[in-house]
Design an enzyme around this catalytic site. Structure first.
Site, PDB file in Angstrom:
ATOM      1  N   GLN A 180      -2.504   3.486   3.256  1.00  0.00           N
ATOM      2  CA  GLN A 180      -1.791   3.240   2.266  1.00  0.00           C
ATOM      3  C   GLN A 180      -0.562   4.294   2.061  1.00  0.00           C
ATOM      4  O   GLN A 180       0.578   3.889   1.853  1.00  0.00           O
ATOM      5  CB  GLN A 180      -2.426   3.195   1.026  1.00  0.00           C
ATOM      6  CG  GLN A 180      -3.349   2.004   0.825  1.00  0.00           C
ATOM      7  CD  GLN A 180      -2.681   0.767   0.637  1.00  0.00           C
ATOM      8  OE1 GLN A 180      -1.297   0.707   0.132  1.00  0.00           O
ATOM      9  NE2 GLN A 180      -3.466  -0.252   0.975  1.00  0.00           N
ATOM     10  N   HIS A 202      -0.168  -3.126   9.703  1.00  0.00           N
ATOM     11  CA  HIS A 202       0.254  -4.318   9.017  1.00  0.00           C
ATOM     12  C   HIS A 202       0.645  -3.956   7.411  1.00  0.00           C
ATOM     13  O   HIS A 202       1.084  -4.974   6.632  1.00  0.00           O
ATOM     14  CB  HIS A 202      -0.708  -5.274   9.090  1.00  0.00           C
ATOM     15  CG  HIS A 202      -2.041  -5.330   8.184  1.00  0.00           C
ATOM     16  ND1 HIS A 202      -2.219  -5.745   6.898  1.00  0.00           N
ATOM     17  CD2 HIS A 202      -3.216  -4.480   8.489  1.00  0.00           C
ATOM     18  CE1 HIS A 202      -3.546  -5.519   6.643  1.00  0.00           C
ATOM     19  NE2 HIS A 202      -4.118  -4.630   7.502  1.00  0.00           N
ATOM     20  N   CYS A 326      -9.759  -6.976  -0.478  1.00  0.00           N
ATOM     21  CA  CYS A 326     -11.159  -7.085   0.164  1.00  0.00           C
ATOM     22  C   CYS A 326     -12.039  -7.502  -0.617  1.00  0.00           C
ATOM     23  O   CYS A 326     -13.149  -7.983  -0.287  1.00  0.00           O
ATOM     24  CB  CYS A 326     -11.463  -5.869   0.856  1.00  0.00           C
ATOM     25  SG  CYS A 326     -10.075  -4.781   1.678  1.00  0.00           S
TER      26      CYS A 326
HETATM   27  C1  LIG Z   1      -5.943  -2.025   4.441  1.00  0.00           C
HETATM   28  C2  LIG Z   1      -6.637  -0.475   4.451  1.00  0.00           C
HETATM   29  C3  LIG Z   1      -7.523  -0.290   5.341  1.00  0.00           C
HETATM   30  C4  LIG Z   1      -7.927  -1.173   6.274  1.00  0.00           C
HETATM   31  O1  LIG Z   1      -7.042  -1.498   7.384  1.00  0.00           O
HETATM   32  P1  LIG Z   1      -7.012  -2.780   8.235  1.00  0.00           P
HETATM   33  O2  LIG Z   1      -5.938  -2.470   9.475  1.00  0.00           O
HETATM   34  O3  LIG Z   1      -6.631  -3.975   7.293  1.00  0.00           O
HETATM   35  O4  LIG Z   1      -8.324  -2.910   8.955  1.00  0.00           O
HETATM   36  C5  LIG Z   1      -8.536   0.792   5.230  1.00  0.00           C
HETATM   37  N1  LIG Z   1      -7.902   1.741   4.413  1.00  0.00           N
HETATM   38  C6  LIG Z   1      -6.996   1.538   3.365  1.00  0.00           C
HETATM   39  C7  LIG Z   1      -6.873   2.552   2.350  1.00  0.00           C
HETATM   40  C8  LIG Z   1      -6.515   0.142   3.310  1.00  0.00           C
HETATM   41  O5  LIG Z   1      -5.407   0.046   2.436  1.00  0.00           O
END
Ligand SMILES: *Cc1c(COP(=O)(O)O)cnc(C)c1O
Length: 396
Positions: A180, A202, A326
């Site tokens: 993040q 992403h 999630c």
């Molecule tokens: C989105 C997210 C993930 C997971 O990343 P992905 O590429 O979607 O597997 C892990 N940690 C945090 C803090 C996230 O926001």
């Protein structure tokens, strides 16, 4: 056409045009396997090395310290599981926090099943890990500390430099999930003293299905994917060429535009929070207001069910979330808001709005107008109210 307003940038972001344009040739004419020795293979290899440099520049790392993965989740799993397993000779205790992403928490739980002891540090009411509590939790058997850079639900930015310094003082490996924080907070991995850091494309206007792990030069970390020896023999599997190229471009754009992004998104976020505070009664903002991700507004609307509000807002074309993407399909209250000490009834009235580069003031004005309308509507039919006090929704 119905109006669409996307306010869930912490769940994922749209791919920027410049990123997509850069990716497209790598699906078709420039498709060579980066391990192949002929020209189109070597061109692919070169494109990956350029992306490695672009990402390294964004996080203050050397390109040799970047290892591409399939996601932020994979980077978290790799870092935590392999760092812990490979240091079992020293001890089997690791430390993390109660507000980590599930990619981290579930990796820690997996280690517990394999005989590790895990300390899950509490956070204060704003979501901060206390450096003194971290230091107190370290024992002679501690091999790894993993504390996220910034929280995905409430946006709180942790005191990473201080936490990493404590880890270093006690000769413990320090990992941070910076998924993040990337592109939202200036990051200098070397200056911050970070050993391992997970990132993902992403969340920064790059494609889905590509992430990276930063491994500080000289830090031993075994591979977790075994095969053809790609990524300097650290992470086998034919590289996601277009994805990595897109990640590199997104990282370059994020670095060039960082100051402007932070200023613009923070201003919009403050405008939104201030108007919601002024125009909707009985709300509160969760997380720290200063040390917070630019785009995050996590707000509790008392006396309503967040899921109901989310659905009404969706009918108005507005995308928001309860908790993290999630866990938003489950009814268990957010583990993050629970860790802040909020009661379950209040947690259920909490919504995460996350603002990004394509958000306009007009989007926010429309969102506030619909929020006022929908919150009033739900409060009108709610079985809980200020007058009745807290009751489980629907119980009367
Ligand atoms: C989105 C997210 C993930 C997971 O990343 P992905 O590429 O979607 O597997 C892990 N940690 C945090 C803090 C996230 O926001």
């Amino acid at each position: 056409m119905k109006r669409q307003v996307y306010l869930d940038y912490s769940a994922t972001t749209p791919v920027k045009d410049e990123v997509l344009e850069k990716m497209i040739p790598y699906f078709t004419q420039s498709f060579g396997n980066p391990s192949s020795l002929y020209t189109i293979g070597q061109n692919s290899k070169q494109a990956i090395e350029e992306a490695r440099e672009q990402l390294a520049a964004l996080i203050g790392a050397d390109p040799k310290e970047i290892f591409f993965t399939s996601s932020g989740t994979e980077a978290d799993n790799w870092a935590v599981i392999e760092a812990a397993e490979s240091r079992k000779g020293k001890g089997s205790h690791i430390i993390t926090s109660k507000i980590e992403h599930h990619a981290l928490l579930h990796s820690a739980e997996y280690l517990e099943k394999r005989g590790f002891d895990v300390t899950y540090l509490d956070v204060d009411s704003q979501g901060f890990v206390d450096p003194a509590a971290l230091e107190a939790a370290i024992t002679e058997r501690t091999t790894l500390i993993s504390i996220m850079f910034a929280n995905n639900e409430i946006g709180t930015i942790e005191p990473i430099a201080e936490l990493a310094a404590i880890a270093k003082k006690h000769n413990v490996v320090f990992h941070t999930d910076a998924v993040q924080a990337l592109g939202n907070v200036p990051i200098d991995a070397h200056a911050l003293g970070i050993d391992l850091m997970s990132v993902s494309a992403h969340k920064i206007y790059g494609p889905k299905g590509v992430g990276a792990l930063y491994i500080r030069k000289g830090l031993p970390l075994p591979s977790h994917m075994h095969g053809g020896g790609q990524e300097s023999k650290k992470r086998s599997g034919t590289e996601n060429l277009p994805g990595i190229v897109g990640f590199g471009k997104a990282a370059e754009l994020a670095r060039e535009g960082l100051a402007e992004h932070i200023e613009q998104v923070t201003a919009l976020r403050n405008y939104f929070i201030n108007r919601v505070r002024a125009e909707i009664p009985d709300i509160h903002v969760n997380g720290d207001i200063e040390r917070r991700l630019p785009g995050n507004a996590n707000i509790t609307f008392e006396f309503i069910e967040g899921e109901a509000l989310l659905l009404l807002m969706d009918l108005d074309g507005i995308c928001i979330s309860t908790g993290s993407a999630c866990s938003s399909a489950s009814l268990t209250p957010s583990h993050v808001l629970t860790a802040l000490g909020m009661p379950a009834e209040i947690i259920h009235g909490s919504i995460r709005f996350t603002i990004g580069d394509f958000t306009t003031k007009d989007d926010l004005d429309y969102t506030i107008e619909r929020l006022i309308h929908n919150v009033e509507k739900l409060r009108g039919i709610s079985s809980v109210s200020k007058e009745k006090g807290w009751q489980i929704y629907g119980a009367v």
